[in-house]
Write an enzyme that holds these catalytic residues in place. Structure first.
Site, PDB file in Angstrom:
ATOM      1  N   SER A   1       0.853  -1.185   0.000  1.00  0.00           N
ATOM      2  CA  SER A   1       0.000   0.000   0.000  1.00  0.00           C
ATOM      3  C   SER A   1       0.888   1.233   0.000  1.00  0.00           C
ATOM      4  O   SER A   1       2.116   1.135   0.021  1.00  0.00           O
ATOM      5  CB  SER A   1      -0.893   0.013   1.239  1.00  0.00           C
ATOM      6  OG  SER A   1      -0.107   0.336   2.371  1.00  0.00           O
ATOM      7  N   LYS A   2       0.244   2.389   0.000  1.00  0.00           N
ATOM      8  CA  LYS A   2       0.972   3.654  -0.047  1.00  0.00           C
ATOM      9  C   LYS A   2       2.029   3.759   1.050  1.00  0.00           C
ATOM     10  O   LYS A   2       3.027   4.439   0.885  1.00  0.00           O
ATOM     11  CB  LYS A   2      -0.011   4.809   0.118  1.00  0.00           C
ATOM     12  CG  LYS A   2      -0.534   5.327  -1.188  1.00  0.00           C
ATOM     13  CD  LYS A   2      -1.262   6.627  -0.950  1.00  0.00           C
ATOM     14  CE  LYS A   2      -1.949   7.077  -2.227  1.00  0.00           C
ATOM     15  NZ  LYS A   2      -2.990   8.042  -1.958  1.00  0.00           N
ATOM     16  N   ARG A   3       1.725   3.121   2.175  1.00  0.00           N
ATOM     17  CA  ARG A   3       2.688   3.139   3.281  1.00  0.00           C
ATOM     18  C   ARG A   3       4.068   2.694   2.831  1.00  0.00           C
ATOM     19  O   ARG A   3       5.084   3.076   3.382  1.00  0.00           O
ATOM     20  CB  ARG A   3       2.230   2.180   4.390  1.00  0.00           C
ATOM     21  CG  ARG A   3       1.336   2.787   5.425  1.00  0.00           C
ATOM     22  CD  ARG A   3       0.989   1.753   6.460  1.00  0.00           C
ATOM     23  NE  ARG A   3       0.416   0.544   5.873  1.00  0.00           N
ATOM     24  CZ  ARG A   3       0.963  -0.658   5.940  1.00  0.00           C
ATOM     25  NH1 ARG A   3       2.096  -0.829   6.565  1.00  0.00           N
ATOM     26  NH2 ARG A   3       0.360  -1.697   5.400  1.00  0.00           N
ATOM     27  N   HIS A   4       4.117   1.804   1.841  1.00  0.00           N
ATOM     28  CA  HIS A   4       5.399   1.258   1.399  1.00  0.00           C
ATOM     29  C   HIS A   4       6.081   2.142   0.361  1.00  0.00           C
ATOM     30  O   HIS A   4       7.069   1.751  -0.236  1.00  0.00           O
ATOM     31  CB  HIS A   4       5.196  -0.139   0.810  1.00  0.00           C
ATOM     32  CG  HIS A   4       4.661  -1.125   1.798  1.00  0.00           C
ATOM     33  ND1 HIS A   4       3.346  -1.515   1.810  1.00  0.00           N
ATOM     34  CD2 HIS A   4       5.257  -1.772   2.816  1.00  0.00           C
ATOM     35  CE1 HIS A   4       3.157  -2.378   2.787  1.00  0.00           C
ATOM     36  NE2 HIS A   4       4.291  -2.553   3.417  1.00  0.00           N
ATOM     37  N   GLY A   5       5.534   3.312   0.115  1.00  0.00           N
ATOM     38  CA  GLY A   5       6.127   4.186  -0.900  1.00  0.00           C
ATOM     39  C   GLY A   5       5.311   4.105  -2.168  1.00  0.00           C
ATOM     40  O   GLY A   5       4.099   3.931  -2.121  1.00  0.00           O
TER      41      GLY A   5
END
Ligand code: GLU
Length: 477
Positions: free
Chosen positions: A246-250
């Site tokens: 997800s966005k959390r991972h970049g």
């Protein structure tokens, strides 16, 4: 059987790489079998779907060059068709009107839970032989439910996960049209897959729970003996921490990868290998992917996104590319720096020089900016290290030597620089580094001859001239 696959994104955001991989697998499978690849925009959720998201998906598909066949379908343009099928299901007894309120349905579910059963609608409004239905309440618009078979098993012919069997008693009588008449997601998918002749439904395995419901509706429409499509539920992509990417991972949006300088061919290559292998081959052209890909070889377990490997794959693709094939991406990245209208042949020449040196196209553009921008500053550290008292003189000699050349080509310019070093009895570095600083403002550039040739006679001479004066002043201070 002629293969027809589809990619059916919901336009609620950008195209993320999980979606791109599903699209790739569907596209590859169709291309491999000389079939068709359908693009269908599942925009029935009007609150969450936006035109910008549709455009973002189309842009990403175009950039990846996963071209679809025929028109693009939009579910919102097919409401008449869905209404027609709902009428048919009602007429055939496959669907029924349900007047239960949301509270009543919740109470039914609660009661089922209390009995230790799966929470479900209890069938109050479902017609059954010999059953008398309640009187429809005044002023209530009913929802339409699908009459799920009460017994038997639904088997998903899944090419990735193997056959999955689900008892129909596990399944609810699904709402196929809401009280306002709009059809629901699982129903539209079935009608579309049927109408579009989809033979292979390749999609993320977050949809695996929908599949038995969809198969039951499809069987009602095509008959128990009708031919079901194959399904291939592709596992999720996980982040390095083992959680769903997800966005959390970049970066996860396809176009963010473009901004970061990845080539579409490299991103596709990386994605095809996430969960699929052909021996130990890592680098694939599009043609090789089409040749070797098989959906049946996609592994059932989740795969982990590895940014380092993606970078490596990208570098390999940049190195192996025909320079002309890099021109378009290089132009796009230069435009982000405000540099536009560069001729494709010039871009290809730049790419040919830079391709062995850059991991990304963004880096290639940055390292080529000196060709398009005036040098308005010499990096102080580089100046301190490389500009000596003798430097202005050496550069003046290089300038004069170069100015006399008839032909501005690699061997001649390299020989001129070499001659200046030799006649002054200094190493090449004492001449080459100052030339770099003079021409680019910094100590890093392609080989001296490549740098000069790319920059051209006029600019090279002008910049050398300017540097001679600037460095003289500097040393006089
Ligand atoms: N529209 C669904 C999604 O974006 C895909 C549905 C399907 O492939 O059947 O997740």
């Amino acid at each position: 059987m002629s293969v027809v696959t589809r990619f059916a994104p919901s336009p609620t955001g950008y195209l993320h790489i999980g979606g791109a991989r599903t699209a790739l697998y569907s596209w590859l499978y169709a291309r491999k079998h000389g079939g068709r690849f359908v693009l269908r925009i599942e925009d029935t959720d009007r609150e969450r779907s936006t035109d910008e998201a549709v455009q973002a998906i189309l842009d990403a598909m175009h950039w990846l060059d996963l071209e679809h066949d025929g028109e693009i379908y939009y579910q919102t343009q097919r409401f008449d068709r869905y209404a027609e099928v709902i009428d048919w299901l009602l007429a055939e007894g496959w669907a029924y009107r349900c007047y239960s309120s949301a509270e009543e349905v919740e109470a039914m579910r609660e009661a089922a839970r209390a009995r230790g059963e799966k929470p479900k609608y209890d069938g109050t409004w479902r017609p059954m032989p010999g059953k008398t239905l309640p009187e429809p309440p005044e002023g209530v618009d009913p929802v339409i439910r699908f009459a799920t078979p009460l017994e038997g098993t639904t088997v998903i012919p899944d090419l990735v996960k193997g056959e999955i069997a689900i008892a129909n008693t596990e399944l609810d009588d699904l709402i196929i049209a809401r009280a306002d008449g709009t059809p629901t997601y699982n129903f539209c998918v079935v009608v579309d897959d049927m109408d579009m002749g989809i033979t292979h439904v390749i999609r993320g395995d977050d949809h695996v729970n929908n599949t038995p419901r969809q198969i039951n509706i499809l069987k009602a429409l095509i008959g128990e003996d009708g031919e079901l499509p194959y399904y291939a539920h592709v596992p999720m992509i996980l982040g390095p921490d083992g959680k769903r990417l997800s966005k959390r991972h970049g970066a996860v949006g396809v176009m963010t990868f473009r901004e970061q300088g990845f080539l579409p061919s490299a991103l596709l290559n990386y994605l095809v290998r996430l969960g699929w292998a052909h021996g130990d081959q890592e680098i694939f052209t599009r043609e090789e992917m089409i040749e070797h890909f098989d959906i049946a070889n996609v592994q059932g377990g989740a795969s982990t996104f590895d940014p380092e490997k993606l970078l490596w794959v990208n570098q390999e693709h940049i190195k192996a590319a025909e320079p002309m094939d890099l021109a378009n991406e290089l132009a796009w990245h230069l435009a982000r720096h405000g540099i536009e209208g560069v001729d494709a042949h010039r871009l290809a020449k730049i790419a040919a020089v830079q391709q062995a040196r850059c991991k990304t196209m963004a880096e290639m553009a940055e390292q080529s900016l000196f060709l398009f921008r005036e040098v308005d500053e010499y990096a102080p550290k580089a100046v301190k290290k490389h500009i000596k008292t003798a430097t202005p003189d050496l550069l003046a000699q290089v300038h004069d030597g170069l100015a006399k050349l008839d032909a501005w080509e690699e061997e001649a310019v390299a020989a001129t620089v070499r001659e200046v070093a030799e006649s002054n009895e200094v190493g090449m570095g004492k001449v080459a580094q100052p030339i770099r600083i003079a021409l680019t403002g910094g100590p890093v550039s392609p080989s001296i001859d490549d740098t000069l040739v790319l920059l051209g006679r006029e600019t090279t001479l002008a910049r050398l001239d300017a540097a001679v004066s600037a460095f003289r002043e500097l040393k006089a201070d």
